[in-house]
Enzyme design. Sequence first.
Site, short mmCIF file in Angstrom:
data_model
loop_
_atom_site.label_atom_id
_atom_site.label_comp_id
_atom_site.label_asym_id
_atom_site.label_seq_id
_atom_site.Cartn_x
_atom_site.Cartn_y
_atom_site.Cartn_z
N ASP A 1 0.75 -0.96 -0.04
CA ASP A 1 0.05 -0.13 -0.04
C ASP A 1 0.86 1.20 0.04
O ASP A 1 2.08 1.09 0.19
CB ASP A 1 -0.81 0.00 1.33
CG ASP A 1 -2.14 0.61 1.12
OD1 ASP A 1 -2.15 1.49 0.11
OD2 ASP A 1 -2.86 1.07 2.18
N GLU B 1 2.75 4.78 -4.36
CA GLU B 1 2.85 5.63 -5.40
C GLU B 1 3.88 6.25 -5.73
O GLU B 1 4.17 6.55 -6.92
CB GLU B 1 1.41 6.61 -5.25
CG GLU B 1 0.02 5.97 -5.44
CD GLU B 1 -0.37 5.23 -4.23
OE1 GLU B 1 -1.28 4.26 -4.19
OE2 GLU B 1 0.33 5.65 -3.07
N ASP C 1 -8.91 3.42 -2.57
CA ASP C 1 -9.66 3.93 -1.37
C ASP C 1 -11.02 4.53 -1.97
O ASP C 1 -11.21 5.85 -2.03
CB ASP C 1 -9.03 4.89 -0.61
CG ASP C 1 -7.70 4.46 0.19
OD1 ASP C 1 -7.85 3.16 0.41
OD2 ASP C 1 -6.97 4.84 0.80
#
Length: 784
Positions: free
Chosen positions: A403, A406, A477
Amino acid sequence: MFGKIVSHKVEDNKIHLEFEKNKGILEVINPMIVNVFCPLKYNNHYSRAVENLNIEQCEILVQEKGSYIEIKTEALLIKVYEDFKVDFYNIEGKILCEDFREERAPFIRRGTISDAQDEGHNVDKQAHNHKIEVVKRLFGDEKFYGLGEKTGHLNKRGYYYEMWNTDDPTPHVESHKSLYKSIPYFITLREDSTFGIFFDNTFKTYFDMGKENSEYYYFGAEDGNLDYYFIGGNNIQEVLKGYTDLTGKTPLPQMWTLGYQQSRWSYSPEGRVKEIAKNFREKDIPCDTIHLDIDYMESFKVFTWDKERFPDEKKLLNELNEDGFKIVTIIDPGVKKEKNYDIYETGLKNGYFATDKDGITYVNRVWPGDSVFPDFSNKDTRDWWAENQKLLLNSGVSGVWNDMNEPASFNGPLPDDVQFENEGRNTDHTEIHNVYGHLMAKATFEGIKKHSGKRPFVITRAAYAGTQKYSTVWTGDNQSFWDHLRMSIPMLLNLGMSGISFCGADVGGFSFDCTPELLSRWVQVGAFTPLFRNHSGSNTRDQEPWAFDEETLNINRKYIKLRYSLLPYLYDLLWSGETTGLPVMRPLVLHYERDKEVYEINDQFLFGENILVAPILEQGKKIRTVYLPEGQWIDYWTKEVIDGGKYILKDAPLDICPVFIKKGSIVPNYPEQSYVGEKDIKELTLDVYPGQGQYVHYVDDKASYNYREGEYTLYEFIMKSDEKVAIDINIKHEEYKAYNSFKVIYNCNTIKEISFNEEKLDFLENNNKIEFIIPAISGKLVIR
């Protein structure tokens, strides 16, 4: 930028073009795929997506035709003009894809920008200019599919997107230009042709699919090389295979990863995890996986356990595993900056972290506080990260959830000038950002594979083209909104059309509060989604199947059990997809691309080729319109046979998700089980829908790589239908001990006689169905 063509030279499969001001290369990968390349930044290709390029030796005819160079393969005709304008035709000379010769001319936008912005409106700017731009003519009949997980409808015509991996917690809507993944690839469908374009550039890229002006579409980049692949094909399926031949196929996962998965931010301490597991078993809800979010770690330090919350993690995970639960733990890239913390100290000592332009380790803030970021563009760093996976595996962890990769950070995004080693080709964050999560997934995959010997289960939020080789993905999300349930379907379908077959969205929504009705409808979609995970955020209400009321619990149980019965069918889809590149969830256009009715269908999908799912996606709705394509379809619930090529109305009370089976289908089913591996399944159920059809069923050990050495069994079923129905059963390959028998459920009750290998069989009539058992051997089944 290029000028006129000065000369050209043919070297094997490459056509080198010298222009007045620059040079270009056309490389024929195979008769259907051609690479267009100009070394604007680097002299050679350097792809993070195309790792094992297979060049096919094929006949190439190159001729100078005055103002242009003509290149012919067996399938394509390419014309190259001055300024490196490249037009693609099929071999009969029909134009497929043409460069736009005029200047870009954005639609006029009227009004005062500053006034609109003062009131809080987002205002589109006038034309963006990019270092690299390829502008293509719009003929007017184009439909665009792919581009990964972008918001909006299935057909991307008229949309504008940016490829820059972005953690944006605001509710995702159609105007979002960027989300977590950058997959710079799209499929163009025209009335009588189709092709794909893959723009292999990891810098920030831009895709305007006719939003700026309906005369053209374009893709561009801020830096890097001009490097795109034109991928031809006779249909969308061939184009998708060509793209996945380049970037890789989704590998066959372990079967338990296809079971139901339960997650929350966070299940902690260990008593809460045990409570969740106990509820699944006591309430008779199948479940294979529980995810642990960031609170299992000591102070959010990766590869650690909080000993107060989880005093003996090995004992806990062993107990859960004995009850059929696999544990997946979250890992973020941010490493806490802390003395005497081994991961930090080792990484610092060996130079494994990204630095600023002065060579000082770059620091930003994430969950642990001040954190540093592994440089996954460095192979030594990836190898080190891969080795760290054994710390989790030794604790009993079965999979890893990447997670925040990015990468996300709290003190603003990483600056553009953060430095990365990039396999000895030192570069900055502008080039690595979009592949950071991809490279983290690759390192994780390789570590789990090395230290477990099994097919790794990795789930990632950030991705690039080719990530499907290493990881499943989820769409990030989302929110517990009906809009996000609706949006999830075209997002997942376009991920599949972009090569990422193993994907899913958080069932029930991550943020906000789910409602009983929304969860009931979402689990009906989730049952047919490759990654089937219910996940919710911190400070939201409970969202487990039993968290609402008895009706919601029963609906969850019903569809989770349906998912488990369909596991062999889903496994077959992923096995075949490893060869074909076809996804599990498929837009109708993938199989019916000449049917104009399916081009814009966003709220139905195919689960493989044989099952059509038309879920309810609006609050309070109990009936919906369903489009059934050509052929005949059988209502899964009522067994009614319906002619296709038309719209129907289908009643859908809260516990019914409209599902239709294509006539001529054979759908393998498993018996009830609480988790994958609970039972040694020696009898496979064959759910038969009489008609003309063929089906191949695959069996292996569900976990190891032995199947790549031939350790599997393959059953072929060929069904023919006239006055009688005959099913030829052939064992095409038999190197794995599979079934003793087949239980056949024949969806028709007008039966006079059944024989297998000319021996008559007894059968039972049961609710519009006939049931009987045959041995799992080669032979001929005849039903009169």
